[in-house]
Enzyme design. Structure first.
Site, PDB file in Angstrom:
ATOM      1  N   ASN A   1      56.136 -14.445 -21.892  1.00  0.00           N
ATOM      2  CA  ASN A   1      55.412 -13.199 -21.364  1.00  0.00           C
ATOM      3  C   ASN A   1      55.841 -11.913 -22.472  1.00  0.00           C
ATOM      4  O   ASN A   1      56.635 -12.343 -23.246  1.00  0.00           O
ATOM      5  CB  ASN A   1      55.676 -12.913 -20.097  1.00  0.00           C
TER       6      ASN A   1
ATOM      7  N   LYS B   1      55.098 -33.777 -29.483  1.00  0.00           N
ATOM      8  CA  LYS B   1      54.013 -33.015 -29.657  1.00  0.00           C
ATOM      9  C   LYS B   1      52.725 -33.435 -29.131  1.00  0.00           C
ATOM     10  O   LYS B   1      52.340 -34.592 -29.448  1.00  0.00           O
ATOM     11  CB  LYS B   1      53.904 -32.488 -31.045  1.00  0.00           C
TER      12      LYS B   1
ATOM     13  N   ILE C   1      65.119 -16.344  -8.528  1.00  0.00           N
ATOM     14  CA  ILE C   1      66.690 -16.517  -8.922  1.00  0.00           C
ATOM     15  C   ILE C   1      67.002 -15.298  -7.937  1.00  0.00           C
ATOM     16  O   ILE C   1      67.882 -15.275  -7.302  1.00  0.00           O
ATOM     17  CB  ILE C   1      66.824 -16.382 -10.290  1.00  0.00           C
TER      18      ILE C   1
ATOM     19  N   PHE D   1      63.586  -6.064  -9.406  1.00  0.00           N
ATOM     20  CA  PHE D   1      62.566  -5.111 -10.232  1.00  0.00           C
ATOM     21  C   PHE D   1      61.122  -5.585  -9.630  1.00  0.00           C
ATOM     22  O   PHE D   1      60.914  -6.639  -9.219  1.00  0.00           O
ATOM     23  CB  PHE D   1      62.562  -5.479 -11.500  1.00  0.00           C
TER      24      PHE D   1
ATOM     25  N   LYS E   1      62.012 -10.680  -0.387  1.00  0.00           N
ATOM     26  CA  LYS E   1      63.205 -11.389  -1.587  1.00  0.00           C
ATOM     27  C   LYS E   1      64.466 -10.903  -1.060  1.00  0.00           C
ATOM     28  O   LYS E   1      65.397 -11.386  -1.447  1.00  0.00           O
ATOM     29  CB  LYS E   1      63.101 -10.903  -2.883  1.00  0.00           C
TER      30      LYS E   1
HETATM   31  N1  CTP Z   1      62.501 -12.932 -10.174  1.00  0.00           N
HETATM   32  C1  CTP Z   1      63.393 -13.920 -10.200  1.00  0.00           C
HETATM   33  N2  CTP Z   1      63.047 -15.263 -10.368  1.00  0.00           N
HETATM   34  C2  CTP Z   1      61.625 -15.658 -10.398  1.00  0.00           C
HETATM   35  C3  CTP Z   1      60.860 -14.410 -10.375  1.00  0.00           C
HETATM   36  C4  CTP Z   1      61.123 -13.188 -10.474  1.00  0.00           C
HETATM   37  O1  CTP Z   1      64.598 -13.443 -10.644  1.00  0.00           O
HETATM   38  N3  CTP Z   1      61.291 -16.723 -10.588  1.00  0.00           N
HETATM   39  C5  CTP Z   1      63.041 -11.424  -9.980  1.00  0.00           C
HETATM   40  C6  CTP Z   1      62.636 -10.659 -11.369  1.00  0.00           C
HETATM   41  O2  CTP Z   1      63.540 -10.574 -12.034  1.00  0.00           O
HETATM   42  C7  CTP Z   1      62.416  -9.064 -10.419  1.00  0.00           C
HETATM   43  C8  CTP Z   1      61.743  -9.710  -9.406  1.00  0.00           C
HETATM   44  O3  CTP Z   1      62.072 -10.968  -9.131  1.00  0.00           O
HETATM   45  O4  CTP Z   1      63.570  -8.721 -10.264  1.00  0.00           O
HETATM   46  C9  CTP Z   1      60.269  -9.359  -9.212  1.00  0.00           C
HETATM   47  O5  CTP Z   1      59.754 -10.420  -9.856  1.00  0.00           O
HETATM   48  P1  CTP Z   1      57.744 -10.402  -9.858  1.00  0.00           P
HETATM   49  O6  CTP Z   1      57.626 -11.232 -10.906  1.00  0.00           O
HETATM   50  O7  CTP Z   1      57.391  -8.827 -10.080  1.00  0.00           O
HETATM   51  O8  CTP Z   1      57.657 -10.570  -8.271  1.00  0.00           O
HETATM   52  P2  CTP Z   1      56.996 -11.897  -7.905  1.00  0.00           P
HETATM   53  O9  CTP Z   1      57.903 -12.374  -7.096  1.00  0.00           O
HETATM   54  O10 CTP Z   1      56.585 -12.533  -9.003  1.00  0.00           O
HETATM   55  O11 CTP Z   1      55.668 -11.356  -7.210  1.00  0.00           O
HETATM   56  P3  CTP Z   1      54.131 -11.234  -7.712  1.00  0.00           P
HETATM   57  O12 CTP Z   1      53.999 -12.190  -8.543  1.00  0.00           O
HETATM   58  O13 CTP Z   1      53.392 -11.086  -6.402  1.00  0.00           O
HETATM   59  O14 CTP Z   1      54.133  -9.729  -8.260  1.00  0.00           O
END
Ligand code: CTP
Length: 398
Positions: free
Chosen positions: A208, A286, A306, A324, A342
């Site tokens: 990403n 591959k 996480i 975040f 969360k």
């Molecule tokens: N995060 C994490 N582990 C993951 C996904 C996200 O620790 N597998 C943490 C990110 O570091 C961040 C927070 O969760 O602090 C929010 O992640 P975000 O991707 O914005 O939220 P999602 O749970 O994916 O929700 P959505 O897809 O609905 O935006």
């Protein structure tokens, strides 16, 4: 901020040794005492007299100087300072440190010290890029040696590239980050940062656009307030913050493992853009076109969350867990719901719609969601967001 501190400064033999004279002057201007040590080859570049005059202290040069041993042994000398700085740190000194050699005063002090060590590497670009030097650097990092620089630019030998010793003000900032008596002294804070990359096969992956800039700035700001920071980071081209323990990872699974290994912590900030999905069965070979014209079917499986896993821990849950939320609309509602879902204490929410220029940009505009509701911060530099967040964390943990 360096008032009353002492640095043991080991000057290695390189053309950048002349910058160490300015480093001594600037450290002393900030109230930091300097005990200078010269290697034999450093004396080819700067004289003991000029070093001693600027430091206003005796210069240590010889391991077998009997007078010195009767006045102060090398073990005591190695521990008499708050920090050991090696500037310039040559390829040879790095190799000696990585290999554990102790064949002169400088290398013996580096082996005997129980204090943090900060190196400012300086060498020709090819020497810096040589696999042996990079191998030694990674060994030194594993040994918790901190590094500032090298910078990129034109070198004394006429070549261009990374290898120039950092400028004295940058070395001073690094020293301050390690030695600061900030409000977070004695606290351990975990920060996740950057993207994760999820392999498809040995040559392809899903990634990403996270640059890791905000996470790195937060780690730096926390370290500057005196925290011991473990910085678990996905691949990023942003320089590693000074004075933190960096744990590089690639995938979400590796990030989870590194986070678990870093606990306990007083606070944890999850700034990483973790991939929600990974490839269910990554190919060990591959993936080839099969001639049918049909694309391969890739099956995904969900990655562990996480942030949520740590926030829901019964044992070893950090007192403050900060997540975040990167949203593209209805930011406060989505982020408030995310905080509940969360189980974290705070959410730092931002709008990452392309027109905001926040993803990959230098600025950020965040809303802090806590128990007390939503607090909108003005748009500012990511480093300023980091300092404000770190200060808030320090107030909360106090
Ligand atoms: N995060 C994490 N582990 C993951 C996904 C996200 O620790 N597998 C943490 C990110 O570091 C961040 C927070 O969760 O602090 C929010 O992640 P975000 O991707 O914005 O939220 P999602 O749970 O994916 O929700 P959505 O897809 O609905 O935006």
């Amino acid at each position: 901020m360096l008032e009353g501190k002492r640095v043991l400064l080991i000057i290695g033999g390189g053309i950048a040794a002349f910058k160490s004279l300015e480093l001594i002057r600037r450290l002393r201007e900030r109230g930091c005492a300097v005990t200078p040590v010269l290697t034999a080859s450093a004396e080819e570049f700067v004289t003991p007299l000029s070093v001693s005059a600027l430091a206003a202290e005796k210069v240590h040069r010889d391991l077998f100087d009997l007078t010195e041993e009767s006045e102060m042994g090398h073990i005591e000398l190695s521990r008499s300072a708050d920090l050991v700085v090696v500037a310039p740190c040559t390829a040879n000194l790095m190799a000696k440190m990585a290999g554990g050699h102790a064949d002169d005063l400088a290398s013996t002090l580096l082996m005997a010290t129980d204090k943090p060590v900060l190196i400012a590497p300086a060498m020709n670009v090819r020497m810096w890029q040589h696999p042996a030097t990079q191998r030694n650097l990674s060994t030194l990092r594993q040994d918790s040696v901190l590094a500032v620089g090298p910078d990129e630019g034109e070198m004394a030998c006429g070549e261009f590239g990374p290898g120039r010793m950092s400028e004295p003000p940058d070395i001073i900032s690094a020293v301050a980050a390690v030695l600061s008596d900030g409000p977070l002294n004695g606290r351990h804070i975990l920060v996740t940062s950057g993207p994760t990359i999820e392999p498809i096969d040995p040559v392809r992956y899903i990634a990403n656009r996270s640059s890791g800039a905000q996470g790195a700035a937060i780690a730096q700001a926390l370290a500057s307030l005196g925290a011991r920071v473990t910085f678990v980071t996905g691949p990023s081209s942003i320089p590693t913050p000074i004075g933190v323990k960096a744990v590089p990872v690639e995938s979400a699974m590796q990030m989870l493992e590194a986070v678990e290994a870093a606990l306990p912590a007083d606070a944890a900030v999850f700034a990483a853009a973790v991939a929600d999905w990974r490839v269910a069965r990554k190919s060990t070979q591959k993936i080839k076109k099969d001639g049918s014209g049909k694309p391969p079917a890739i099956e995904f499986t969900e990655n562990p969350d996480i942030l949520s896993a740590v926030a829901r821990k019964r044992e070893d849950r950090p007192a403050l867990v900060v997540g975040f939320a990167a949203e593209t609309g209805d930011v406060v509602n989505h982020a408030t719901a995310k905080r509940e879902r969360k189980a974290c204490d705070w959410i730092v929410a931002n709008d990452v719609s392309p027109e905001t220029g926040i993803m990959g940009g230098a600025e950020n505009e965040v809303i802090l969601i806590t128990d007390d509701g939503a607090e909108k911060w003005p748009r500012m530099d990511k480093t300023q967001v980091a300092v404000r967040l770190a200060t808030r964390i320090a107030e909360t943990l106090a």
